[in-house]
Design an enzyme around this catalytic site. Structure first.
Site, PDB file in Angstrom:
ATOM      1  N   GLU A  26       1.027  -0.992  -0.015  1.00  0.00           N
ATOM      2  CA  GLU A  26       0.269   0.235   0.363  1.00  0.00           C
ATOM      3  C   GLU A  26       0.898   1.280   0.000  1.00  0.00           C
ATOM      4  OE1 GLU A  26      -0.251  -2.602   2.223  1.00  0.00           O
ATOM      5  OE2 GLU A  26      -2.085  -2.132   3.625  1.00  0.00           O
ATOM      6  N   ASP A  99      -1.786  -5.106   4.050  1.00  0.00           N
ATOM      7  CA  ASP A  99      -2.190  -5.602   5.820  1.00  0.00           C
ATOM      8  C   ASP A  99      -2.666  -6.757   5.480  1.00  0.00           C
ATOM      9  OD1 ASP A  99       0.050  -3.346   6.023  1.00  0.00           O
ATOM     10  OD2 ASP A  99      -2.205  -2.411   6.338  1.00  0.00           O
ATOM     11  N   ASP A 101      -5.022  -7.635   6.441  1.00  0.00           N
ATOM     12  CA  ASP A 101      -6.287  -7.748   7.436  1.00  0.00           C
ATOM     13  C   ASP A 101      -7.531  -8.048   6.698  1.00  0.00           C
ATOM     14  OD1 ASP A 101      -6.520  -4.960   6.881  1.00  0.00           O
ATOM     15  OD2 ASP A 101      -6.545  -4.141   8.305  1.00  0.00           O
ATOM     16  N   GLU A 103      -9.248  -5.463   5.432  1.00  0.00           N
ATOM     17  CA  GLU A 103      -8.731  -4.683   4.255  1.00  0.00           C
ATOM     18  C   GLU A 103      -7.940  -4.562   3.351  1.00  0.00           C
ATOM     19  OE1 GLU A 103      -9.236   0.864   4.426  1.00  0.00           O
ATOM     20  OE2 GLU A 103      -9.409  -0.290   5.894  1.00  0.00           O
ATOM     21  N   TYR A 318       1.715  -5.884  13.538  1.00  0.00           N
ATOM     22  CA  TYR A 318       0.668  -4.635  12.576  1.00  0.00           C
ATOM     23  C   TYR A 318      -0.064  -4.459  14.270  1.00  0.00           C
ATOM     24  CZ  TYR A 318      -2.942  -4.350   9.690  1.00  0.00           C
ATOM     25  OH  TYR A 318      -4.001  -3.661   8.819  1.00  0.00           O
ATOM     26  N   ARG A 320      -3.103  -3.410  14.336  1.00  0.00           N
ATOM     27  CA  ARG A 320      -4.557  -3.305  14.214  1.00  0.00           C
ATOM     28  C   ARG A 320      -5.100  -4.733  14.519  1.00  0.00           C
ATOM     29  NH1 ARG A 320      -3.981   0.037   9.508  1.00  0.00           N
ATOM     30  NH2 ARG A 320      -4.591   1.927   9.195  1.00  0.00           N
ATOM     31  N   HIS A 364      -4.484 -12.109  15.135  1.00  0.00           N
ATOM     32  CA  HIS A 364      -3.236 -11.739  14.760  1.00  0.00           C
ATOM     33  C   HIS A 364      -2.420 -11.546  16.017  1.00  0.00           C
ATOM     34  CE1 HIS A 364      -3.746  -9.983  10.723  1.00  0.00           C
ATOM     35  NE2 HIS A 364      -4.465  -8.969  11.772  1.00  0.00           N
TER      36      HIS A 364
END
Length: 703
Positions: A26, A99, A101, A103, A318, A320, A364
């Site tokens: 990203e 990432d 997750d 999203e 990570y 989140r 995670h």
């Protein structure tokens, strides 16, 4: 001729060998870090976030066709998409490393469509929880297919939010005022703030008294508090009760120590951070806003250039996550560090296992440093001030979670005379334990003199003091995040955006770092609550979050989750269109004329509440702040009245009505004891801040 053909084949073979693997992430900083680890056979580029999304100008969801989204390429991303297609065409293989997750999975899926990658047969999805050389290289040994359950969970959330936002906003514009909006999670957050304000306004304080006393043994003084009469706990509801106690005592006579209990008490460390606990700790300990915390965490995760042979490296895992789980490797590394740095007595043989939040996805690890040996002090000069403070917080909390408990030597003392009982409680750190690495969590010592049953002590002073019970404290960013999490509303990645939205829309304002609903916020919430009760219902919204988790787990079909929500919601929309009366926000006459053009001034409702404006707007743009007197004379000039004012950002402060002749100002609400410099002696300060701290401590203790 034969020789020419051989040379041609050789060149073609050489050209084929030069093809590189393409990796798409990203952000440019993440790309730079990863490319260094993968080496010359890989080219790593950035999509700069999402490249496809729902259109801004229309709903973009085909409700009649199973809520199919109508994605378009995001405006301004044309050059990036063109470049990505060119790189993908020239690549040996394309890897999508966004990432780990929902999203990130959705970004990978959108990229696969744009680049026309084969979703069924191609293992092109790569995920890693930390951006370190070993983690990244290992991840590329185990590529997988795109997880459509994750994609569908993200799609369902996006579509639900679009259906709610783009359905409610037009109604609010038509019936209330242009520029308004409402959303699924933001309505819950706003509702919590408003409900708390209602509780505060409805609160009726009760009087109570305390009787704090200073005793002395030899030359050592210590404090004790009134406990009760005749050995039973007794409250002091008023001054009459205090006087009854005072009549029973002879202050000049000695008091007897009737009981002393000493014991050791253990305080266990807290588990490493999840996203929400990191946001809360950063807010209370570092004074970071939620958005600032997540920006700094993102930078630490994607990589910081440490210079030398280290180069750019990701410093934390990570950021989140809702899990407190740690890998065995991280635990072993922490144990080695603690043994070497602090000694074996500080390393927990069996560290405290944190309790997972109900409904946690546990996808995670907890947030931790990628290497515990990379201490905050060793890299301080490579970090910005914000990065260093957050990294130090994360590092300390992680190390502390793997250490032994703090041991406190406690003493509870009972002191009596004529049936009147006082109690004193003391504690002193006997063994630092985890606080050696996490000083912010250290228990504050309250040392008592050496006392034993049968000892005699003398009273030095007594302070009867009147108090009133305080209403519940307003939400800070930290406590609002905690409330959303405890109610199962939103997910780690949504809290910052939700809080930012209700502030940007001016539905709430910050007053001494606490959220206060605006008139506009209350108006919107009341309107939505009347016609769309499910949108403002905490349990209903929490159930939707659970349904989205079930989509991710492959246990529910995303279309059904959306349909179960939208079918009753669409009926409420029809009812609102027919029955919701237009709310006319009438301007009130201010009672005085414009000092520029002479036209009548009006009282209007704006983003931050009511204000005065000229009735000839836009020909005359004169505006004035509405000031409210609080019934106190200015302590500086002794002439003007203290008035409540607001900054341009809506923050409340207090000043003199004679400004600019008198420049008195105070952020705290003044009292009769407030000094000319705006400060108020502690005993007269509004107890709201103290109540906030007590509320948070009580909540932590109950947990």
């Amino acid at each position: 001729m034969k020789s020419t053909k051989t040379q041609t084949k050789s060149r073609a073979k050489k050209k084929t060998k030069q093809k590189k693997n393409l990796v798409i992430v990203e952000s440019p900083s993440k790309a730079k870090t990863i490319e260094k680890y993968l080496g010359r056979n890989y080219k790593v580029v950035a999509s700069i976030g999402h490249i496809r999304d729902l259109p801004k100008s229309t709903m973009g969801v085909d409700i009649e066709n199973d809520y199919q989204p109508k994605y378009i390429n995001i405006r301004g991303k044309g050059d990036i998409i063109k470049s990505l297609k060119k790189d993908a065409k020239a690549a040996k293989h394309v890897y999508l490393a966004s990432d780990p997750d929902r999203e990130g999975e959705a970004i990978a899926w959108h990229l696969s469509h744009i680049l026309d990658l084969d979703l069924d047969s191609s293992d092109n999805r790569v995920v890693f929880n930390e951006i370190t050389k070993d983690a990244v290289k290992d991840a590329f040994k185990h590529p997988r297919k795109i997880d459509m359950d994750l994609v569908d969970a993200q799609q369902a959330r996006r579509i639900l939010d679009r259906l709610v936002g783009y359905s409610l906003s037009p109604i609010l514009w038509k019936k209330v005022k242009k520029g308004l909006s409402a959303g699924r999670v933001q309505s819950i957050a706003l509702g919590l703030v408003i409900k708390r304000e209602q509780e505060i306004q409805a609160f009726e304080p009760d009087e109570y008294w305390s009787l704090d006393t200073m005793f002395k043994k030899s030359r050592t003084k210590f404090k004790a508090a009134f406990y009760g009469l005749e050995g039973k706990k007794t409250s002091l509801p008023d001054n009459d009760a205090v006087q009854e106690v005072l009549k029973k005592m002879d202050r000049t006579a000695p008091f007897n120590v009737t009981n002393v209990v000493t014991k050791d008490r253990k305080r266990n460390p807290q588990p490493p951070f999840t996203t929400s606990t990191m946001q809360q700790a950063a807010n209370t300990q570092l004074n970071f806003k939620t958005r600032k915390t997540m920006m700094a965490a993102q930078q630490l995760y994607e990589g910081i250039n440490l210079g030398g042979k280290n180069g750019t490296v990701g410093l934390i895992t990570y950021m989140r996550t809702d899990s407190v789980r740690l890998s065995d490797t991280a635990k072993a590394e922490a144990s080695t560090f603690i043994n070497d740095e602090y000694g074996s007595e500080y390393a927990a043989v069996k560290p405290v296992e944190g309790k997972q939040q109900e409904g946690a996805q546990d996808a995670h690890e907890a947030i931790r440093p990628t290497s515990v040996f990379r201490t905050p002090a060793s890299i301080k000069d490579k970090l910005t001030n914000e990065q260093f403070k957050l990294y130090q917080l994360i590092w300390s909390r992680f190390v502390a979670s793997q250490m032994t408990p703090e041991i406190l030597a406690t003493m509870a003392v009972t002191i009596e005379q004529n049936g009147v009982t006082f109690r004193a409680n003391g504690s002193q750190t006997k063994f630092a334990g985890f606080t050696k690495a996490y000083p912010a969590a250290k228990n504050k010592d309250n040392k008592l003199p050496s006392l034993a049953t049968g000892d005699v002590v003398d009273m030095v002073s007594m302070s009867p003091e009147q108090h009133f019970t305080q209403p519940p404290a307003r939400y800070t960013e930290a406590t609002l995040v905690r409330a959303l999490e405890e109610n199962g509303v939103g997910r780690p990645s949504t809290y910052a955006a939700t809080i930012e939205t209700i502030q940007r829309r001016a539905y709430v304002r910050l007053d001494t770092k606490k959220f206060v609903p605006t008139e506009l916020g209350e108006l919107v919430q009341n309107t939505v609550q009347e016609f769309f009760p499910d949108v403002t219902n905490i349990k209903f919204t929490a159930k939707v979050e659970t349904d989205l988790d079930n989509v991710e787990a492959g246990q529910k079909y995303w279309v059904k989750v959306v349909d179960d929500f939208f079918t009753p919601f669409s009926k409420e929309l029809e009812t609102a269109e027919k029955e919701m009366e237009k709310i006319v926000l009438k301007d009130e006459l201010a009672g005085f004329d414009c000092d520029i053009c002479g036209a009548p001034m009006l009282k209007k409702l704006g983003r931050y509440g009511k204000f005065y404006a000229c009735s000839r707007f836009p020909d005359c743009r004169n505006t004035q702040t509405i000031v409210e007197e609080i019934g106190l004379l200015c302590p500086k000039c002794k002439t003007g009245q203290i008035v409540e004012r607001k900054t341009k950002l809506g923050r409340k402060f207090y000043g003199c009505s004679r400004y600019p002749e008198c420049d008195f100002v105070s952020w705290e609400k003044p009292t009769e004891k407030t000094l000319p410099d705006g400060t108020t002696p502690k005993d007269e300060t509004d107890d709201d801040n103290k109540n906030q701290e007590n509320t948070e401590e009580t909540s932590k203790s109950s947990k």
